[in-house]
Scaffold this motif. Structure first.
Motif, PDB file in Angstrom:
ATOM      1  N   PRO A 298       0.833  -1.200   0.000  1.00 27.08           N
ATOM      2  CA  PRO A 298       0.000   0.000   0.000  1.00 27.08           C
ATOM      3  C   PRO A 298       0.873   1.258   0.000  1.00 27.08           C
ATOM      4  O   PRO A 298       2.024   1.222   0.461  1.00 27.08           O
ATOM      5  CB  PRO A 298      -0.800  -0.119   1.306  1.00 27.08           C
ATOM      6  CG  PRO A 298      -0.704  -1.552   1.693  1.00 27.08           C
ATOM      7  CD  PRO A 298       0.616  -2.026   1.192  1.00 27.08           C
ATOM      8  N   PRO A 299       0.367   2.366  -0.500  1.00 28.83           N
ATOM      9  CA  PRO A 299       1.164   3.609  -0.497  1.00 28.83           C
ATOM     10  C   PRO A 299       1.481   4.047   0.931  1.00 28.83           C
ATOM     11  O   PRO A 299       0.662   3.891   1.833  1.00 28.83           O
ATOM     12  CB  PRO A 299       0.252   4.614  -1.203  1.00 28.83           C
ATOM     13  CG  PRO A 299      -1.126   4.061  -1.067  1.00 28.83           C
ATOM     14  CD  PRO A 299      -0.978   2.577  -1.070  1.00 28.83           C
ATOM     15  N   THR A 300       2.674   4.597   1.114  1.00 30.46           N
ATOM     16  CA  THR A 300       3.080   5.053   2.438  1.00 30.46           C
ATOM     17  C   THR A 300       2.760   6.520   2.673  1.00 30.46           C
ATOM     18  O   THR A 300       2.778   6.995   3.803  1.00 30.46           O
ATOM     19  CB  THR A 300       4.596   4.844   2.638  1.00 30.46           C
ATOM     20  OG1 THR A 300       5.303   5.543   1.601  1.00 30.46           O
ATOM     21  CG2 THR A 300       4.949   3.366   2.581  1.00 30.46           C
ATOM     22  N   ASN A 301       2.487   7.264   1.590  1.00 30.84           N
ATOM     23  CA  ASN A 301       2.107   8.669   1.713  1.00 30.84           C
ATOM     24  C   ASN A 301       1.297   9.079   0.491  1.00 30.84           C
ATOM     25  O   ASN A 301       1.197   8.329  -0.486  1.00 30.84           O
ATOM     26  CB  ASN A 301       3.333   9.569   1.889  1.00 30.84           C
ATOM     27  CG  ASN A 301       4.318   9.435   0.740  1.00 30.84           C
ATOM     28  OD1 ASN A 301       3.953   9.581  -0.429  1.00 30.84           O
ATOM     29  ND2 ASN A 301       5.576   9.157   1.061  1.00 30.84           N
ATOM     30  N   ASP A 302       0.730  10.268   0.541  1.00 27.44           N
ATOM     31  CA  ASP A 302      -0.114  10.729  -0.565  1.00 27.44           C
ATOM     32  C   ASP A 302       0.690  11.165  -1.776  1.00 27.44           C
ATOM     33  O   ASP A 302       0.229  11.056  -2.913  1.00 27.44           O
ATOM     34  CB  ASP A 302      -1.037  11.862  -0.112  1.00 27.44           C
ATOM     35  CG  ASP A 302      -0.313  12.999   0.598  1.00 27.44           C
ATOM     36  OD1 ASP A 302       0.931  12.984   0.647  1.00 27.44           O
ATOM     37  OD2 ASP A 302      -1.008  13.889   1.137  1.00 27.44           O
ATOM     38  N   ASN A 303       1.913  11.657  -1.562  1.00 25.10           N
ATOM     39  CA  ASN A 303       2.691  12.229  -2.662  1.00 25.10           C
ATOM     40  C   ASN A 303       2.912  11.267  -3.820  1.00 25.10           C
ATOM     41  O   ASN A 303       2.871  11.656  -4.980  1.00 25.10           O
ATOM     42  CB  ASN A 303       4.056  12.724  -2.153  1.00 25.10           C
ATOM     43  CG  ASN A 303       3.926  13.791  -1.095  1.00 25.10           C
ATOM     44  OD1 ASN A 303       4.295  13.585   0.051  1.00 25.10           O
ATOM     45  ND2 ASN A 303       3.387  14.935  -1.447  1.00 25.10           N
ATOM     46  N   GLY A 304       3.149  10.005  -3.516  1.00 27.35           N
ATOM     47  CA  GLY A 304       3.504   9.049  -4.551  1.00 27.35           C
ATOM     48  C   GLY A 304       2.348   8.292  -5.159  1.00 27.35           C
ATOM     49  O   GLY A 304       2.559   7.445  -6.048  1.00 27.35           O
TER      50      GLY A 304
END
Length: 377
Positions: free
Chosen positions: A142-148
């Protein structure tokens, strides 16, 4: 979405600012009449919310971004049958957005094909909309932050990424206290955030004056302004035509927040600081090359592997060296404060959208279109 901040002085400042920004953004989304439901996901209660127009969902303090966004998308699918997507905003991502910007975002998403992501920045997103609502759930890991998120979707699922036109308003994001200093000068944010910022004059004072004094050199043909960090060609192009001064730029480590795990930042300015010391760099070297500077501090901290707390970073942005525990970072801020030229420091916004905002501000003041925001600069 909001959470993850501690209870010390600088982090409390940011927490309350982000709560205010989230409240204003929720109200803006409500006024746009484009959303079936508005939810704020936070790790504690928010006093400024109007529960008549939105709902608050409390999250576990240790939950990851991926856990939270996927839990939210699953809850959408369970509670509604006619919603095929959603829009995500980081709490600090929309302080300058207008209803027109919200309409553009939602229209772009509604007109997009299934398996689409609409965002303000494909390489470092602050907000995005996805179709269908469960689009992120199958990303592994899962993504670790919104930026990516946009890049992960594009590379992992072949998702069509649509970027709305970039502007200072869509790119400006509250990440750190220096962003609040910019907003305190222009007074363009929503009413809740604006009211909060006006109460923080003393705490923001050094950062505000540094930005204001450095920005004065945009008006002077014989000045040279140095811009360092994660700045873009778009901002450089803007300043080439809209500022009277000469511009020096070192642009590096763009996309740092969404870089792959294990990426080691490399910074020319950090190398010089390590080689010659902060006093030599900020008090002697830079003044030979420029009249003022805007410095993105994050690539420097990352290159030098400065193990500082979030409170140290926020205190550095406020130019409050006496509140910084980490000796290396404290010496950098002392040198910046002692420099014979004005040096504004911050993060990504400072060397991108803030430059456009500040340049327009000083020209408007010079042309007597608006009053001077500070009188003892």
């Amino acid at each position: 979405m909001l959470g993850g901040l501690g209870e010390n002085h600088a982090e409390t400042l940011m927490r309350k600012a982000l709560e205010a920004a989230a409240t204003d953004l929720a109200q803006l989304c409500h006024q746009s009449d484009k959303f079936a439901k508005i939810t704020i996901l936070a790790d504690s209660h928010i006093k400024t919310l109007d529960d008549k127009i939105l709902s608050l969902e409390l999250s576990h303090p240790d939950a990851t971004f991926g856990d939270l966004i996927n839990h939210f998308s699953r809850s959408i699918n369970k509670k509604t049958t006619n919603t095929d997507g959603y829009v995500y905003f980081g709490a600090g991502s929309g302080p300058l957005l207008s209803t027109k910007d919200i309409h553009l975002l939602t229209r772009s998403l509604s007109e997009a094909d299934s398996n689409s992501c609409v965002t303000n920045n494909r390489y470092s997103a602050d907000f995005f909309g996805v179709r269908p609502a469960d689009l992120l759930e199958s990303l592994r890991p899962p993504p670790t932050n919104d930026n990516g998120v946009p890049i992960l979707l594009s590379e992992g699922k072949g998702t069509s990424v649509i970027e709305i036109p970039r502007s200072a308003e869509t790119q400006f994001n509250i990440d750190i206290p220096s962003d609040l200093a910019t907003l305190s000068l222009v007074e363009k944010s929503g009413p809740t955030l604006k009211s909060f910022i006006t109460q923080q004059t003393e705490q923001l004072d050094r950062a505000v004056k540094a930005q204001w004094n450095a920005s004065q050199h945009f008006l002077k043909r014989d000045s040279e302004v140095f811009i360092y960090g994660r700045t873009s060609s778009r901002v450089w192009s803007y300043l080439e035509t809209e500022a009277a001064c000469k511009i020096r730029i070192i642009s590096e480590e763009r996309g740092l927040k969404s870089a792959p795990q294990g990426h080691q930042a490399k910074s020319i300015l950090a190398y010089l600081i390590r080689a010659y010391g902060p006093q030599e760099v900020f008090c002697k070297l830079l003044p030979q090359f420029c009249s003022a500077a805007f410095v993105d501090l994050i690539p420097i901290i990352e290159h030098m592997n400065i193990a500082c707390s979030r409170n140290d970073r926020f205190s550095a942005d406020l130019l409050q060296h006496d509140a910084i525990d980490n000796e290396e970072l404290r010496e950098i801020i002392i040198a910046i404060n002692q420099s014979p030229i004005p040096i504004a420091i911050g993060g990504h916004s400072l060397v991108s959208s803030s430059l456009e905002i500040l340049n327009q501000l000083v020209w408007d003041v010079a042309d007597n279109l608006i009053p001077n925001p500070i009188t003892d600069s």
